[in-house]
Design a protein around this motif. Structure first.
Motif, PDB file in Angstrom:
ATOM      1  N   SER A  33      -4.889 -14.450  -0.489  1.00 12.18           N
ATOM      2  CA  SER A  33      -5.562 -13.430  -0.602  1.00 12.18           C
ATOM      3  C   SER A  33      -5.030 -12.250  -1.442  1.00 12.18           C
ATOM      4  CB  SER A  33      -5.939 -12.893   0.984  1.00 12.18           C
ATOM      5  OG  SER A  33      -6.281 -11.680   0.948  1.00 12.18           O
ATOM      6  N   GLU A  34      -5.732 -11.955  -2.601  1.00 15.63           N
ATOM      7  CA  GLU A  34      -5.210 -10.778  -3.337  1.00 15.63           C
ATOM      8  C   GLU A  34      -5.366  -9.347  -2.387  1.00 15.63           C
ATOM      9  OE1 GLU A  34      -5.782  -7.656  -6.526  1.00 15.63           O
ATOM     10  OE2 GLU A  34      -6.809  -8.010  -4.765  1.00 15.63           O
ATOM     11  N   PRO A  35      -6.273  -9.211  -1.842  1.00 11.97           N
ATOM     12  CA  PRO A  35      -6.088  -7.967  -0.908  1.00 11.97           C
ATOM     13  C   PRO A  35      -4.980  -7.908  -0.109  1.00 11.97           C
ATOM     14  CG  PRO A  35      -8.485  -8.841  -0.590  1.00 11.97           C
ATOM     15  CD  PRO A  35      -7.596  -9.801  -1.487  1.00 11.97           C
ATOM     16  N   MET A  36      -4.364  -9.000   0.667  1.00 10.43           N
ATOM     17  CA  MET A  36      -3.199  -9.233   1.349  1.00 10.43           C
ATOM     18  C   MET A  36      -2.100  -8.726   0.529  1.00 10.43           C
ATOM     19  SD  MET A  36      -3.772  -9.480   4.662  1.00 10.43           S
ATOM     20  CE  MET A  36      -2.248 -10.097   5.124  1.00 10.43           C
ATOM     21  N   LEU A  37      -2.018  -9.458  -0.745  1.00  8.60           N
ATOM     22  CA  LEU A  37      -0.992  -9.051  -1.689  1.00  8.60           C
ATOM     23  C   LEU A  37      -0.707  -7.658  -1.922  1.00  8.60           C
ATOM     24  CD1 LEU A  37      -1.091 -12.019  -3.864  1.00  8.60           C
ATOM     25  CD2 LEU A  37       0.774 -11.802  -2.187  1.00  8.60           C
TER      26      LEU A  37
END
Length: 305
Positions: A33-37
């Motif tokens: 998940s790019e948002p989690m990163l």
């Protein structure tokens, strides 16, 4: 904050068998998940914590460190640069999340060190194809990654793969919460804490909510911990990251020791992480924000005879 890099430097292992659908889905939802990163409080980009973990792992291993270190479940490669700073010359890293590896190469491994890190997207159970023929002297499974393979058969395959990765006399160092994961009581347990999300248009105040439920895994002696993750913007409580679930396998220490022995490894619980790291002890005492990555974690040392 700039966009996370997409790197052509992540190589791919040749899969020998299909990875479990549940594990693939969990990696896609949580670790890819790019948002989690972009979540500041995720440990992926906590450089000081990563350096402290490597120093502690080196003590558990017994210094000096070997020239090559294998990182199974390497994630965002947060341990690679600290290992190189401690004298390691080559890091071989394997993880199922290509976005995590790509982000790590771009943000956690300085350009001048990337030639010393080879990153492979693939299942750890296929890592033998890129490791030295006689195995590695040290494998470091950091970040509490044991237990990501939640099917009993896959979990045992994972342990056997870790054993095969080691040279005779080689050592696997890992941190693991084990049954210290178990929530109090029988119902769901929810924790919330303030957090910052590094959005493309600037920092956003959020609340990080994790809801844990746990159930026995049949008659195996193990349990499955289900963690629902919600990242909510403040004050609107609008979701910024798609709500999703990731799981952990809980294996009590006596059973874990038996499982490692079946795989050909002699496992020792070396004690709480804070006993091996002044940084962890001070941060737990002063800030108390390490959660399941802090005080409840123990270091383990597994040796291939």
């Amino acid at each position: 904050m700039e966009s996370l890099p997409v790197s052509a430097s992540v190589r791919r292992l040749v899969p020998s068998t299909a990875t479990e659908a549940e594990l693939t889905g969990m990696v896609r939802a949580h670790y890819d998940s790019e948002p989690m990163l972009r979540l500041a409080g995720e440990i992926h980009f906590d450089d000081e914590l990563s350096r402290a973990e490597v120093r502690a792992a080196a003590r558990v291993f017994g210094e000096p460190l070997p020239e090559l270190v294998y990182l199974p479940c390497a994630g965002t490669l947060r341990h690679a640069a600290p290992l190189l700073a401690e004298g390691v010359r080559q890091v071989v890293a394997v993880d199922l999340s290509e976005p995590s590896l790509a982000a790590g190469l771009g943000r956690n491994v300085p350009a001048g060190l990337r030639g010393h890190v080879t990153a492979y997207r693939g299942d750890v159970r296929d890592a033998g194809q890129v490791l030295p023929e006689d195995g590695a002297s040290l494998a470091f499974l950091g970040g509490n990654s044991l237990g990501d393979v939640t099917t009993p058969a896959g979990h045992r395959q994972f342990l056997h793969a870790l054993a095969r990765s080691l040279a005779p006399g080689g050592v696997l160092v890992l941190d693991y919460v084990s049954d210290r994961y178990l929530p109090a009581g029988t119902g769901p347990s929810t924790s919330e804490w303030p957090q910052v999300w590094h959005g493309p248009e600037g920092d956003v105040d959020v609340v990080d909510r994790r809801t844990r439920t746990c159930r026995p895994l049949g008659t195996t002696g193990m349990a499955l911990l289900r963690i629902r993750c919600d990242i909510l913007e403040l004050p609107s409580r609008r979701p910024l990251v798609p709500a999703h679930v990731y799981n952990k396998l809980i294996v009590p220490d006596p059973l874990l020791t038996e499982q490692f022995a079946e795989a050909g490894l002699e496992l020792t619980n070396a004690g709480p992480v804070a006993d091996w790291s002044d940084y962890h002890r001070d941060r737990i005492d002063q800030v108390g924000d390490l959660g399941m990555m802090g005080e409840p974690d123990c270091w383990y040392r597994a040796v291939r005879p």
